[in-house]
Design a protein around this motif. Structure first.
Motif, PDB file in Angstrom:
ATOM      1  N   THR A   9      28.677  20.309  59.249  1.00 13.35           N
ATOM      2  CA  THR A   9      30.057  19.833  59.396  1.00 13.35           C
ATOM      3  C   THR A   9      30.214  18.922  60.604  1.00 13.35           C
ATOM      4  OG1 THR A   9      30.746  21.732  60.732  1.00 13.35           O
ATOM      5  CG2 THR A   9      30.932  21.937  58.346  1.00 13.35           C
ATOM      6  N   GLY A  10      29.119  18.552  61.253  1.00 11.09           N
ATOM      7  CA  GLY A  10      29.189  17.695  62.418  1.00 11.09           C
ATOM      8  C   GLY A  10      29.065  18.465  63.710  1.00 11.09           C
ATOM      9  N   SER A  11      29.874  19.512  63.875  1.00 13.27           N
ATOM     10  CA  SER A  11      29.816  20.310  65.096  1.00 13.27           C
ATOM     11  C   SER A  11      29.112  21.644  64.872  1.00 13.27           C
ATOM     12  CB  SER A  11      31.230  20.572  65.630  1.00 13.27           C
ATOM     13  OG  SER A  11      32.029  21.195  64.633  1.00 13.27           O
ATOM     14  N   ASN A  12      29.135  22.124  63.631  1.00 15.71           N
ATOM     15  CA  ASN A  12      28.500  23.393  63.305  1.00 15.71           C
ATOM     16  C   ASN A  12      27.531  23.214  62.136  1.00 15.71           C
ATOM     17  OD1 ASN A  12      29.918  25.142  65.167  1.00 15.71           O
ATOM     18  ND2 ASN A  12      31.727  24.842  63.886  1.00 15.71           N
ATOM     19  N   TYR A  13      26.581  24.142  62.061  1.00 16.65           N
ATOM     20  CA  TYR A  13      25.592  24.136  60.990  1.00 16.65           C
ATOM     21  C   TYR A  13      25.566  25.522  60.365  1.00 16.65           C
ATOM     22  CZ  TYR A  13      24.043  19.915  63.401  1.00 16.65           C
ATOM     23  OH  TYR A  13      23.996  18.691  63.995  1.00 16.65           O
ATOM     24  N   LEU A  14      25.595  25.564  59.042  1.00 17.71           N
ATOM     25  CA  LEU A  14      25.471  26.832  58.341  1.00 17.71           C
ATOM     26  C   LEU A  14      24.019  26.990  57.932  1.00 17.71           C
ATOM     27  CD1 LEU A  14      27.033  29.289  57.266  1.00 17.71           C
ATOM     28  CD2 LEU A  14      27.295  28.060  55.093  1.00 17.71           C
ATOM     29  N   VAL A  15      23.412  28.088  58.368  1.00 22.51           N
ATOM     30  CA  VAL A  15      21.999  28.341  58.104  1.00 22.51           C
ATOM     31  C   VAL A  15      21.870  29.580  57.225  1.00 22.51           C
ATOM     32  CG1 VAL A  15      19.766  28.932  59.145  1.00 22.51           C
ATOM     33  CG2 VAL A  15      21.293  27.305  60.296  1.00 22.51           C
ATOM     34  N   ARG A  16      21.115  29.452  56.142  1.00 22.34           N
ATOM     35  CA  ARG A  16      20.794  30.621  55.320  1.00 22.34           C
ATOM     36  C   ARG A  16      19.436  31.128  55.769  1.00 22.34           C
ATOM     37  NH1 ARG A  16      20.903  28.746  50.105  1.00 22.34           N
ATOM     38  NH2 ARG A  16      23.071  29.367  49.805  1.00 22.34           N
ATOM     39  N   THR A  17      19.412  32.329  56.355  1.00 26.10           N
ATOM     40  CA  THR A  17      18.162  32.874  56.874  1.00 26.10           C
ATOM     41  C   THR A  17      17.253  33.292  55.731  1.00 26.10           C
ATOM     42  OG1 THR A  17      18.907  35.174  56.978  1.00 26.10           O
ATOM     43  CG2 THR A  17      19.452  33.760  58.863  1.00 26.10           C
ATOM     44  N   ASP A  18      15.989  33.484  56.047  1.00 26.74           N
ATOM     45  CA  ASP A  18      15.030  33.895  55.026  1.00 26.74           C
ATOM     46  C   ASP A  18      15.355  35.282  54.476  1.00 26.74           C
ATOM     47  OD1 ASP A  18      13.825  31.503  55.480  1.00 26.74           O
ATOM     48  OD2 ASP A  18      12.047  32.304  56.476  1.00 26.74           O
ATOM     49  N   GLU A  19      16.195  36.034  55.201  1.00 22.85           N
ATOM     50  CA  GLU A  19      16.629  37.350  54.712  1.00 22.85           C
ATOM     51  C   GLU A  19      17.869  37.243  53.822  1.00 22.85           C
ATOM     52  OE1 GLU A  19      15.970  36.745  58.036  1.00 22.85           O
ATOM     53  OE2 GLU A  19      13.937  37.563  57.792  1.00 22.85           O
ATOM     54  N   GLY A  20      18.401  36.009  53.658  1.00 24.44           N
ATOM     55  CA  GLY A  20      19.540  35.813  52.770  1.00 24.44           C
ATOM     56  C   GLY A  20      20.890  35.836  53.446  1.00 24.44           C
ATOM     57  N   LYS A  21      20.931  35.939  54.774  1.00 19.83           N
ATOM     58  CA  LYS A  21      22.195  35.961  55.508  1.00 19.83           C
ATOM     59  C   LYS A  21      22.602  34.544  55.872  1.00 19.83           C
ATOM     60  CE  LYS A  21      24.269  37.914  59.715  1.00 19.83           C
ATOM     61  NZ  LYS A  21      24.002  38.675  60.958  1.00 19.83           N
ATOM     62  N   GLU A  22      23.902  34.229  55.796  1.00 16.79           N
ATOM     63  CA  GLU A  22      24.404  32.915  56.185  1.00 16.79           C
ATOM     64  C   GLU A  22      25.023  33.005  57.573  1.00 16.79           C
ATOM     65  OE1 GLU A  22      26.887  31.208  53.196  1.00 16.79           O
ATOM     66  OE2 GLU A  22      25.273  31.154  51.693  1.00 16.79           O
ATOM     67  N   VAL A  23      24.532  32.171  58.477  1.00 21.79           N
ATOM     68  CA  VAL A  23      24.913  32.227  59.891  1.00 21.79           C
ATOM     69  C   VAL A  23      25.408  30.858  60.343  1.00 21.79           C
ATOM     70  CG1 VAL A  23      24.131  32.745  62.233  1.00 21.79           C
ATOM     71  CG2 VAL A  23      23.126  33.973  60.291  1.00 21.79           C
ATOM     72  N   THR A  24      26.568  30.817  60.994  1.00 24.93           N
ATOM     73  CA  THR A  24      27.080  29.577  61.573  1.00 24.93           C
ATOM     74  C   THR A  24      26.449  29.373  62.943  1.00 24.93           C
ATOM     75  OG1 THR A  24      29.186  29.790  60.410  1.00 24.93           O
ATOM     76  CG2 THR A  24      29.145  28.330  62.320  1.00 24.93           C
ATOM     77  N   CYS A  25      25.867  28.194  63.157  1.00 20.56           N
ATOM     78  CA  CYS A  25      25.117  27.927  64.389  1.00 20.56           C
ATOM     79  C   CYS A  25      25.594  26.625  65.040  1.00 20.56           C
ATOM     80  CB  CYS A  25      23.620  27.785  64.091  1.00 20.56           C
ATOM     81  SG  CYS A  25      22.877  29.216  63.286  1.00 20.56           S
ATOM     82  N   LYS A  26      25.259  26.508  66.316  1.00 21.89           N
ATOM     83  CA  LYS A  26      25.478  25.280  67.067  1.00 21.89           C
ATOM     84  C   LYS A  26      24.132  24.801  67.595  1.00 21.89           C
ATOM     85  CE  LYS A  26      30.185  26.385  68.642  1.00 21.89           C
ATOM     86  NZ  LYS A  26      30.842  25.244  67.931  1.00 21.89           N
ATOM     87  N   ILE A  27      24.124  23.590  68.176  1.00 21.96           N
ATOM     88  CA  ILE A  27      22.929  23.125  68.875  1.00 21.96           C
ATOM     89  C   ILE A  27      23.314  22.810  70.311  1.00 21.96           C
ATOM     90  CG2 ILE A  27      21.775  22.202  66.832  1.00 21.96           C
ATOM     91  CD1 ILE A  27      22.749  19.458  67.574  1.00 21.96           C
ATOM     92  N   LYS A  28      22.370  23.012  71.211  1.00 22.70           N
ATOM     93  CA  LYS A  28      22.629  22.725  72.612  1.00 22.70           C
ATOM     94  C   LYS A  28      22.614  21.217  72.838  1.00 22.70           C
ATOM     95  CE  LYS A  28      20.817  27.078  74.427  1.00 22.70           C
ATOM     96  NZ  LYS A  28      22.107  27.542  74.939  1.00 22.70           N
TER      97      LYS A  28
END
Length: 315
Positions: A9-28
């Motif tokens: 989304t530009g400021s955030n990234y949605l990551v689907r982990t290898d365990e199947g969980k979806e996590v909202t992440c940022k970058i430094k």
């Protein structure tokens, strides 16, 4: 923890982990300075490592080596690029010949970029239902299809509105991660909604005044296609008006046009640019109608992109 970026989304990234969980992440902030110069250092399709910060926010801390990616020049005419997607099996360029018209220059620039980054490409011509009542337009559709099929690109002719040709495309997507791209208004969101029932991507009417589409997709996102024999994914991207090529070596541009590269084997000079040199087999093939004028014009336009003074340098 490892995962795949499925939304940006530009400021955030949605990551689907290898365990199947979806996590909202940022970058430094300093992460943006590493690697190639792009407006988005992390792209949908990237395999990443994530970890929690002191404030319990999840951060992307590393990107796995990419199998490939597709990149275009950023819209601000800088020397930065914008990565459309990473780690893909193929690209599907969705185009329309009417309402709106996708120019062959845009098609050729996109296909040349796919060639440069060694990503197989499929040309998807949508809205064929709008052409069926006009004999001249159906002939044009056949001519465009023949041109790109003769070069070696699969061409799928379909109508997202009526469903005609949809199954032929679905078969090509089976077991693949496919990037969908194209001009705004070509019906990309409608097409993806047909392939993934219940997804409900926003769609919009074409402007009657300018015959152009509205940007209904504002960020890139990966979706799984249900009902396929093997896991299959579509990466949807915002519509683009133009396709600026990035950092093409002038001596290599012809390599990204298969028919020009093939003809170039007969040139008198190994470093022939196919513009003015004597004994140029490419221009001879052009005169003999073995290379399409539209393709040669697109080749010249990319050569112009690669001119050192094409874009003003930043200060």
């Amino acid at each position: 923890m490892l995962g795949t970026v499925i939304k940006n989304t530009g400021s955030n990234y949605l990551v689907r982990t290898d365990e199947g969980k979806e996590v909202t992440c940022k970058i430094k902030g300093n992460f943006r300075l590493r690697g190639i110069r792009t407006t988005n250092p992390v792209a949908v399709g990237d395999r990443v490592t994530i970890s929690g910060g002191n404030d319990q926010t999840e951060y992307i801390t590393a990107i796995e080596p990419r199998k490939n990616y597709i990149i275009r020049k950023a819209t601000n005419l800088s020397k930065q690029g914008h990565i459309l997607a990473a780690n893909i099996d193929q690209v599907c360029l969705v185009a329309t010949l009417f309402h709106p018209v996708t120019s062959t220059t845009f098609i050729d620039r996109f296909l040349a970029t796919a060639e440069a980054y060694r990503v197989p490409a499929i040309l998807v011509i949508n809205k064929i239902d709008l052409l069926e009542e006009d004999e001249g337009m159906t002939e044009y559709l056949d001519a465009v299809s023949y041109l790109y099929e003769s070069i070696g690109y699969p061409v799928v002719k379909l109508s997202a509105r009526t469903g005609e040709g949809l199954e032929a495309l679905r078969e090509l997507l089976d077991g693949k991660t496919s990037l969908f791209s194209g001009n705004s208004g070509v019906g990309k969101s409608t097409l993806i909604n047909d392939l993934i029932p219940g997804l409900g991507l926003a769609t919009a009417e074409i402007s009657d005044v300018h015959d152009t589409g509205m940007h209904t997709t504002t960020f890139s996102e990966m979706f799984e296609i249900p009902g396929t024999d093997e896991k299959s994914y579509i990466i949807d991207t915002p519509g683009v008006k133009g396709f600026g090529t990035l950092e093409f070596d002038r001596q290599e541009v012809s390599h990204f046009f298969p028919e020009i590269f093939k003809a170039a084997a007969g040139c008198r000079y190994g470093n022939c640019t196919h513009t003015h040199e004597p004994g140029c087999a490419v221009r001879e093939a052009l005169d003999n109608h073995e290379i399409a004028e539209s393709r040669y014009s697109s080749y010249l336009s990319i050569l112009d992109d690669s001119a050192e003074d094409k874009y003003r340098k930043g200060y």
